[in-house]
Design a protein around this motif. Structure first.
Motif, PDB file in Angstrom:
ATOM      1  N   ASP A 230      24.413  30.163  -0.476  1.00  0.00           N
ATOM      2  CA  ASP A 230      23.959  30.649   0.831  1.00  0.00           C
ATOM      3  C   ASP A 230      23.173  29.621   1.650  1.00  0.00           C
ATOM      4  OD1 ASP A 230      25.274  33.006   0.299  1.00  0.00           O
ATOM      5  OD2 ASP A 230      23.476  34.257   0.267  1.00  0.00           O
ATOM      6  N   PRO A 231      22.315  28.788   1.039  1.00  0.00           N
ATOM      7  CA  PRO A 231      21.592  27.812   1.867  1.00  0.00           C
ATOM      8  C   PRO A 231      22.515  26.774   2.522  1.00  0.00           C
ATOM      9  CG  PRO A 231      20.524  28.055  -0.277  1.00  0.00           C
ATOM     10  CD  PRO A 231      21.833  28.782  -0.358  1.00  0.00           C
ATOM     11  N   TYR A 232      23.697  26.574   1.952  1.00  0.00           N
ATOM     12  CA  TYR A 232      24.595  25.519   2.421  1.00  0.00           C
ATOM     13  C   TYR A 232      25.770  26.041   3.246  1.00  0.00           C
ATOM     14  CZ  TYR A 232      22.075  23.702  -1.589  1.00  0.00           C
ATOM     15  OH  TYR A 232      21.084  23.367  -2.477  1.00  0.00           O
ATOM     16  N   ALA A 233      26.176  27.274   3.004  1.00  0.00           N
ATOM     17  CA  ALA A 233      27.380  27.822   3.630  1.00  0.00           C
ATOM     18  C   ALA A 233      27.365  27.766   5.161  1.00  0.00           C
ATOM     19  CB  ALA A 233      27.643  29.239   3.145  1.00  0.00           C
TER      20      ALA A 233
ATOM     21  N   ALA B 106      22.318  35.145   7.103  1.00  0.00           N
ATOM     22  CA  ALA B 106      22.672  33.884   7.781  1.00  0.00           C
ATOM     23  C   ALA B 106      24.142  33.544   7.554  1.00  0.00           C
ATOM     24  CB  ALA B 106      21.773  32.747   7.297  1.00  0.00           C
ATOM     25  N   VAL B 107      24.653  33.770   6.356  1.00  0.00           N
ATOM     26  CA  VAL B 107      26.066  33.504   6.075  1.00  0.00           C
ATOM     27  C   VAL B 107      26.933  34.469   6.872  1.00  0.00           C
ATOM     28  CG1 VAL B 107      27.863  33.474   4.295  1.00  0.00           C
ATOM     29  CG2 VAL B 107      25.593  32.540   3.788  1.00  0.00           C
ATOM     30  N   LYS B 108      26.562  35.736   6.886  1.00  0.00           N
ATOM     31  CA  LYS B 108      27.347  36.733   7.632  1.00  0.00           C
ATOM     32  C   LYS B 108      27.378  36.397   9.120  1.00  0.00           C
ATOM     33  CE  LYS B 108      25.897  40.434   4.541  1.00  0.00           C
ATOM     34  NZ  LYS B 108      25.277  41.769   4.502  1.00  0.00           N
ATOM     35  N   GLU B 109      26.235  35.994   9.673  1.00  0.00           N
ATOM     36  CA  GLU B 109      26.178  35.621  11.090  1.00  0.00           C
ATOM     37  C   GLU B 109      27.031  34.388  11.373  1.00  0.00           C
ATOM     38  OE1 GLU B 109      24.939  37.313  13.671  1.00  0.00           O
ATOM     39  OE2 GLU B 109      24.421  38.893  12.241  1.00  0.00           O
TER      40      GLU B 109
ATOM     41  N   ASN C 114      33.289  39.991   3.630  1.00  0.00           N
ATOM     42  CA  ASN C 114      32.658  39.847   4.953  1.00  0.00           C
ATOM     43  C   ASN C 114      33.684  39.282   5.909  1.00  0.00           C
ATOM     44  OD1 ASN C 114      30.064  38.693   2.981  1.00  0.00           O
ATOM     45  ND2 ASN C 114      29.818  40.533   4.202  1.00  0.00           N
ATOM     46  N   ASP C 115      33.913  39.991   7.019  1.00  0.00           N
ATOM     47  CA  ASP C 115      34.900  39.541   7.994  1.00  0.00           C
ATOM     48  C   ASP C 115      34.218  38.946   9.223  1.00  0.00           C
ATOM     49  OD1 ASP C 115      34.133  41.723   9.663  1.00  0.00           O
ATOM     50  OD2 ASP C 115      35.714  43.004   8.843  1.00  0.00           O
TER      51      ASP C 115
END
Length: 184
Positions: free
Chosen positions: A86-89, A109-112, A166-167
């Protein structure tokens, strides 16, 4: 829920048609990387250097496979828990990554980033590592061999089974599934 067969690299059009819960069979080239490799790749990007593979349209599978048996391209290859990436995605998504495959929830943050830059997070079935490996037809280490199982691999896959978690519309299959369960 729909089913799709897609070939990598993925495009905006590919990911825009996907919705949380859809089943997808991926074919083409994907890359493997876990947290140590992700940190190195992001450090390269932040230093203005090129990553070890083209991120545009790429799909990364979060896996540290076991050594292959003789004559096999890869060993057991089950998904690893995704939150460690997650910190890098978001940085990788911003630079063109279109798909990530793993297991477990992603942070906001990843979803956004998926919504903003049109990328998707796919879930692979944990506990089915040997079965998943059958969809991998070729594998070669392309970066960071010193990381052993966590080295970056270029893999060629055929009908690699995943589910959209997650789309690009902000939907989350884990949240939606829980709501449906609570209604019953």
């Amino acid at each position: 829920m729909a089913e799709y067969k897609l070939t990598t690299p993925l495009t905006d059009e590919d990911v825009e048609k996907l919705k949380a819960g859809d089943i997808v069979y991926l074919s083409g080239v994907m890359y493997t990387a876990r947290d140590a490799a992700h940190k190195r790749i992001v450090d390269l990007i932040l230093n203005g250097e090129e990553p070890p593979f083209d991120l545009k349209g790429a799909v990364i599978y979060y896996v540290g496979p076991t050594p292959p048996k003789p004559g096999e391209p890869i060993g057991s290859a089950g998904p690893t828990t995704s939150y460690r990436m997650d910190p890098y995605a978001p940085i990788l998504i911003e630079h063109g990554l279109k798909g990530m495959i793993g297991k477990g929830k992603r942070n906001q943050a990843v979803k956004e980033s998926c919504k903003k830059h049109k990328a998707v997070y796919f879930g692979a079935t944990g506990g089915a590592a040997a079965l998943i490996a059958k969809a991998i037809k070729k594998a070669e280490i392309i970066a960071y061999p010193e990381l052993g199982p966590e080295a970056v691999r270029r893999i060629e896959v055929e009908d690699f089974p995943v589910v959209v978690i997650n789309d690009v519309y902000g939907n989350d299959l884990y949240e939606e599934g829980r709501k449906l369960w609570e209604q019953k």
